[in-house]
Scaffold this motif. Sequence first.
Motif, PDB file in Angstrom:
ATOM      1  N   LYS A  80       0.768  -1.355  -0.175  1.00 33.17           N
ATOM      2  CA  LYS A  80       0.236   0.058   0.024  1.00 33.17           C
ATOM      3  C   LYS A  80       0.917   1.152   0.098  1.00 33.17           C
ATOM      4  O   LYS A  80       1.312   1.549   1.071  1.00 33.17           O
ATOM      5  N   HIS A  81       0.818   1.634  -1.239  1.00 33.74           N
ATOM      6  CA  HIS A  81       1.708   2.930  -1.460  1.00 33.74           C
ATOM      7  C   HIS A  81       0.875   3.960  -2.074  1.00 33.74           C
ATOM      8  O   HIS A  81       0.019   3.617  -2.824  1.00 33.74           O
ATOM      9  N   ASP A  82       1.374   5.321  -1.903  1.00 33.36           N
ATOM     10  CA  ASP A  82       0.590   6.343  -2.742  1.00 33.36           C
ATOM     11  C   ASP A  82       1.009   6.299  -4.144  1.00 33.36           C
ATOM     12  O   ASP A  82       2.135   5.522  -4.482  1.00 33.36           O
ATOM     13  N   ASP A  83       0.447   7.065  -5.196  1.00 33.01           N
ATOM     14  CA  ASP A  83       0.700   7.056  -6.396  1.00 33.01           C
ATOM     15  C   ASP A  83       2.000   7.624  -6.817  1.00 33.01           C
ATOM     16  O   ASP A  83       2.817   6.831  -7.425  1.00 33.01           O
ATOM     17  N   SER A  84       2.711   8.405  -5.945  1.00 34.27           N
ATOM     18  CA  SER A  84       4.038   8.886  -6.212  1.00 34.27           C
ATOM     19  C   SER A  84       4.962   7.775  -6.150  1.00 34.27           C
ATOM     20  O   SER A  84       5.987   7.637  -6.800  1.00 34.27           O
ATOM     21  N   ARG A  85       5.004   7.166  -4.866  1.00 33.12           N
ATOM     22  CA  ARG A  85       5.988   5.962  -4.584  1.00 33.12           C
ATOM     23  C   ARG A  85       5.723   4.672  -5.597  1.00 33.12           C
ATOM     24  O   ARG A  85       6.682   4.236  -6.024  1.00 33.12           O
ATOM     25  N   PHE A  86       4.090   4.606  -6.240  1.00 35.58           N
ATOM     26  CA  PHE A  86       4.110   3.579  -7.101  1.00 35.58           C
ATOM     27  C   PHE A  86       4.578   3.963  -8.342  1.00 35.58           C
ATOM     28  O   PHE A  86       5.432   3.242  -9.104  1.00 35.58           O
ATOM     29  N   ARG A  87       4.844   5.294  -8.936  1.00 33.42           N
ATOM     30  CA  ARG A  87       5.610   5.840 -10.107  1.00 33.42           C
ATOM     31  C   ARG A  87       7.178   5.454  -9.849  1.00 33.42           C
ATOM     32  O   ARG A  87       7.694   4.704 -10.773  1.00 33.42           O
ATOM     33  N   GLN A  88       7.511   5.923  -8.722  1.00 31.61           N
ATOM     34  CA  GLN A  88       9.022   5.725  -8.469  1.00 31.61           C
ATOM     35  C   GLN A  88       9.447   3.882  -8.701  1.00 31.61           C
ATOM     36  O   GLN A  88      10.293   3.935  -9.210  1.00 31.61           O
ATOM     37  N   THR A  89       8.656   3.241  -8.132  1.00 37.21           N
ATOM     38  CA  THR A  89       8.844   1.931  -8.067  1.00 37.21           C
ATOM     39  C   THR A  89       8.678   1.287  -9.279  1.00 37.21           C
ATOM     40  O   THR A  89       9.852   0.677 -10.026  1.00 37.21           O
ATOM     41  N   LEU A 143       5.110  12.492 -23.767  1.00 37.28           N
ATOM     42  CA  LEU A 143       4.933  11.092 -23.547  1.00 37.28           C
ATOM     43  C   LEU A 143       5.445  10.901 -22.028  1.00 37.28           C
ATOM     44  O   LEU A 143       6.394  11.200 -21.629  1.00 37.28           O
ATOM     45  N   GLY A 144       4.635  10.153 -21.251  1.00 38.93           N
ATOM     46  CA  GLY A 144       4.794   9.722 -19.854  1.00 38.93           C
ATOM     47  C   GLY A 144       4.952  11.103 -19.051  1.00 38.93           C
ATOM     48  O   GLY A 144       5.171  10.929 -17.940  1.00 38.93           O
ATOM     49  N   ASP A 145       4.459  12.283 -19.520  1.00 39.30           N
ATOM     50  CA  ASP A 145       4.446  13.346 -18.585  1.00 39.30           C
ATOM     51  C   ASP A 145       2.949  14.054 -18.427  1.00 39.30           C
ATOM     52  O   ASP A 145       2.971  15.315 -18.359  1.00 39.30           O
ATOM     53  N   HIS A 146       2.152  13.225 -18.781  1.00 36.44           N
ATOM     54  CA  HIS A 146       0.871  13.975 -18.799  1.00 36.44           C
ATOM     55  C   HIS A 146       0.195  14.510 -17.405  1.00 36.44           C
ATOM     56  O   HIS A 146      -0.783  15.055 -17.057  1.00 36.44           O
ATOM     57  N   GLY A 147       0.871  13.695 -16.353  1.00 36.40           N
ATOM     58  CA  GLY A 147       0.332  13.942 -15.013  1.00 36.40           C
ATOM     59  C   GLY A 147      -0.813  13.039 -14.547  1.00 36.40           C
ATOM     60  O   GLY A 147      -1.428  13.314 -13.529  1.00 36.40           O
ATOM     61  N   GLU A 148      -1.256  12.175 -15.476  1.00 37.98           N
ATOM     62  CA  GLU A 148      -2.374  11.090 -15.379  1.00 37.98           C
ATOM     63  C   GLU A 148      -1.649   9.785 -15.241  1.00 37.98           C
ATOM     64  O   GLU A 148      -0.984   9.210 -16.367  1.00 37.98           O
ATOM     65  N   LEU A 149      -1.866   9.103 -14.071  1.00 34.31           N
ATOM     66  CA  LEU A 149      -1.203   7.725 -14.047  1.00 34.31           C
ATOM     67  C   LEU A 149      -1.241   6.689 -14.911  1.00 34.31           C
ATOM     68  O   LEU A 149      -0.458   6.183 -15.562  1.00 34.31           O
ATOM     69  N   GLY A 150      -2.472   6.518 -15.393  1.00 32.30           N
ATOM     70  CA  GLY A 150      -3.038   5.520 -16.617  1.00 32.30           C
ATOM     71  C   GLY A 150      -2.170   6.202 -17.918  1.00 32.30           C
ATOM     72  O   GLY A 150      -1.527   5.114 -18.549  1.00 32.30           O
ATOM     73  N   ALA A 183      -7.000   1.312  -6.251  1.00 36.14           N
ATOM     74  CA  ALA A 183      -7.628   1.208  -7.320  1.00 36.14           C
ATOM     75  C   ALA A 183      -7.201   1.924  -8.489  1.00 36.14           C
ATOM     76  O   ALA A 183      -7.323   1.640  -9.664  1.00 36.14           O
ATOM     77  N   ARG A 184      -6.757   3.170  -8.263  1.00 29.60           N
ATOM     78  CA  ARG A 184      -6.115   3.778  -9.381  1.00 29.60           C
ATOM     79  C   ARG A 184      -5.065   3.183  -9.811  1.00 29.60           C
ATOM     80  O   ARG A 184      -4.651   3.290 -11.205  1.00 29.60           O
ATOM     81  N   GLN A 185      -4.015   2.712  -8.908  1.00 28.97           N
ATOM     82  CA  GLN A 185      -2.926   1.991  -9.517  1.00 28.97           C
ATOM     83  C   GLN A 185      -3.336   0.604 -10.380  1.00 28.97           C
ATOM     84  O   GLN A 185      -2.741   0.530 -11.448  1.00 28.97           O
ATOM     85  N   LEU A 186      -4.113  -0.075 -10.048  1.00 25.69           N
ATOM     86  CA  LEU A 186      -4.852  -1.326 -10.772  1.00 25.69           C
ATOM     87  C   LEU A 186      -5.289  -0.836 -11.991  1.00 25.69           C
ATOM     88  O   LEU A 186      -5.060  -1.463 -12.937  1.00 25.69           O
ATOM     89  N   GLU A 187      -6.134   0.245 -11.863  1.00 27.33           N
ATOM     90  CA  GLU A 187      -6.551   0.862 -13.216  1.00 27.33           C
ATOM     91  C   GLU A 187      -5.656   1.261 -14.251  1.00 27.33           C
ATOM     92  O   GLU A 187      -5.742   0.777 -15.385  1.00 27.33           O
ATOM     93  N   ALA A 188      -4.484   1.774 -13.912  1.00 23.38           N
ATOM     94  CA  ALA A 188      -3.620   2.397 -14.646  1.00 23.38           C
ATOM     95  C   ALA A 188      -2.682   1.167 -15.176  1.00 23.38           C
ATOM     96  O   ALA A 188      -2.391   1.105 -16.291  1.00 23.38           O
ATOM     97  N   LEU A 189      -2.540   0.016 -14.385  1.00 23.95           N
ATOM     98  CA  LEU A 189      -1.679  -1.211 -15.021  1.00 23.95           C
ATOM     99  C   LEU A 189      -2.566  -1.873 -15.911  1.00 23.95           C
ATOM    100  O   LEU A 189      -2.086  -2.049 -16.831  1.00 23.95           O
ATOM    101  N   ILE A 190      -4.173  -1.983 -15.799  1.00 24.30           N
ATOM    102  CA  ILE A 190      -4.640  -2.563 -16.649  1.00 24.30           C
ATOM    103  C   ILE A 190      -4.816  -1.676 -18.022  1.00 24.30           C
ATOM    104  O   ILE A 190      -4.845  -2.151 -19.295  1.00 24.30           O
ATOM    105  N   GLN A 191      -4.984  -0.443 -17.784  1.00 26.84           N
ATOM    106  CA  GLN A 191      -5.001   0.222 -18.922  1.00 26.84           C
ATOM    107  C   GLN A 191      -3.774   0.204 -20.033  1.00 26.84           C
ATOM    108  O   GLN A 191      -3.892   0.334 -20.969  1.00 26.84           O
TER     109      GLN A 191
END
Length: 405
Positions: A80-89, A143-150, A183-191
């Motif tokens: 369980k990490h926030d979106d910022s940490r998920f991005r880093q990982t 590319l990769g800089d939209h600020g939207e995780l998905g 939920a947002r991280q899983l959605e981003a991965l699926i997308q």
Amino acid sequence: MDSARNPYTPNAGASPEIVVGRGEQTKAFRTLLGRLGAGRTHQSMVMVGLRGVGKTVLLNEFRDIAHQENWEVIEHEASKHDDSRFRQTMATLLRGALLRLSPRARWTDRGHRAASVITAFSVSMDQQGTWSLGWDVEPSEGLGDHGELGMDLSDALVAVGEAAQERQRGVAILIDEVQFLSARQLEALIQAIHKTVQRKLPITFVGAGLPQIAELAGDAKSYAERLFQFPTVDSLSPEDARTAITDPAAAESVQYDDDAVDLAVEITRGYPYFIQELGYQVWEIAEQNPISRDDVEQAREAYEAKLDSSFFRVRLDRATPLQSAYMRAMAELGPEPQKADAVARVLGRESSQVGPTRAELIDMGLLYTPEHGYAAFTVPDFDKYMLRAVPELLVPPIQKRKKRT
């Protein structure tokens, strides 16, 4: 028996010396890699099952298969990490994969492009400012800089997938404990995986998690049920359970009497982790070859004590008094999935009063919902453990809210 030769491995995620009963899953994974490598599309996999059924072991098997097929592998245990940490990982893992696909000195335009997209994806603005990925690659623009995780993760996976395709290789992303993604991280991965499928790129995601994952994935993206297979990993069949018990010992020239195996299968009910734990304790107790039914019976107490003190206990220790009482009430009703209102009645409460507690236990991964209105333990035989560990149901008093003055 000689402890140094004990062939059983009751450790979390440790691969047993002999893996049985999982041929269907490994065949499906080989097919997945083969089709993606040939430029075709195929459903990725998210394996679901209770604790101790061998999901992590299967991910380890998939890693070895991918390496045999010359695929690059990204391994991650979700937490369980926030979106910022998920991005880093994810950025760190993708950076490593890209460097293993090709040394930096040999990057083509696609390699440089992938690196710049990963850099852009890694940049996260938070209270601490910009996080550095650790290499001097300028971020891409657009590319990769939209600020939207998905969208950003999609760009990153597509870029890495194109770099892998150019090298005639592929990338397998293996993620354990998927239920701990937000939920947002899983959605981003699926997308992101959906986008790589549309481009027919050799990149795939294979996950493992608790039974609620299929529902969570469907809630995240409605097309997830078409994008993924959701094979259930369960206890072994009686025949496979016998093999899992006897073959490791046979490799050390030690045999089991038939009735000893019968009892071992009965005790473990075919759950892979339980088989490893019981096998380990039997080996430590047995003094003669072949191993007898009496050896298994004598090992049973040590087996249950070990499960209680480690496999089960670590989960109960995380629970609050009210959460413990909720699980104890469930255990009192039996091992089957229990209705929320039935558990509330045992507790002497209204369903609305204990609903938040139930939700907390699901969020902690201690319960899951096999169907609407029902909850079940994510750990086999946890009901029996709760009856042993908490002989008397004690329900904490309702905490009255302080009146505002």
